[in-house]
Design a protein around this motif. Sequence first.
Motif, short mmCIF file in Angstrom:
data_model
loop_
_atom_site.label_atom_id
_atom_site.label_comp_id
_atom_site.label_asym_id
_atom_site.label_seq_id
_atom_site.Cartn_x
_atom_site.Cartn_y
_atom_site.Cartn_z
N LEU A 169 0.85 -1.18 0.00
CA LEU A 169 0.00 0.00 0.00
C LEU A 169 0.89 1.24 0.00
O LEU A 169 1.60 1.51 0.98
CB LEU A 169 -0.92 0.01 1.23
N SER A 175 -4.87 7.45 -1.73
CA SER A 175 -4.79 6.38 -0.73
C SER A 175 -5.61 6.74 0.50
O SER A 175 -5.74 7.92 0.87
CB SER A 175 -3.34 6.13 -0.32
N LEU A 223 -5.85 1.42 -0.74
CA LEU A 223 -5.68 2.20 -1.95
C LEU A 223 -7.04 2.78 -2.37
O LEU A 223 -7.43 3.82 -1.90
CB LEU A 223 -5.05 1.33 -3.04
#
Length: 237
Positions: A169, A175, A223
């Motif tokens: 990630l 994000s 995400l």
Amino acid sequence: MSNHIKAITIPKSWKLPRKQKVWFVKPSPGKHPISHAMPLGVVVRDILNYADTMKEARKIIGSRKIYIDGRPERDYKAPVGLMDVVSIPETGEHYRMLFDARGRLALTAIDSERAKWKLVRIDDKTTIRHGVIQLNLHDGRNILVEKDIYKTGDVLKISVPEQKILKHLKMEEGSRALIIGGSHRGSLAVLSEYEVIKGPHPNIVRFKEGFETVKDNVFIVGLDTPEIKLPEVGIDE
């Protein structure tokens, strides 16, 4: 150094009554800062209510009935910190330690499949012998990787206890992040900008919700969609 801490001085992140007890166990140093973790004995006695006294809690823990991140833990002072998974095999219960919307540590019930992984933030990187990259993670563990494709601030979804990387990630625009420090601790936000500051001052992260904070207060949790949700939602993922 004292093994206990006065109730009146416990961190604000501990969701515990300050006037019912005089002393609480202090977590062992190392894995997590005290504001991001609670000792296992306190978790067993005061959060899970499996014991009335610390003596009873220590007996339960000493009999290897409580697991942290897939391994039995016998130290009642062991810190249970952010993103750690607590499991009780005898009852089939599993929990993840998170911050709630008020910025307090809270165990969130999860199922057995979700208990097989956790999120860990990359706080530092070092290069060791033969060019191998060592990732130093927020919970004190290290992972060795051959390719230098990870940056500090990125988060890994890893299996526990094996430490196999399941997902990467990145700290990038769009994000989802859990704020773990400052006035917005416990909030979920969408990252809009990451500004690198030259000099001694910390890097700044800005969010679409209209606020900003320093990099150390940001923990990426997904995400396009978050891997976890806050305790009030009731489930993880």
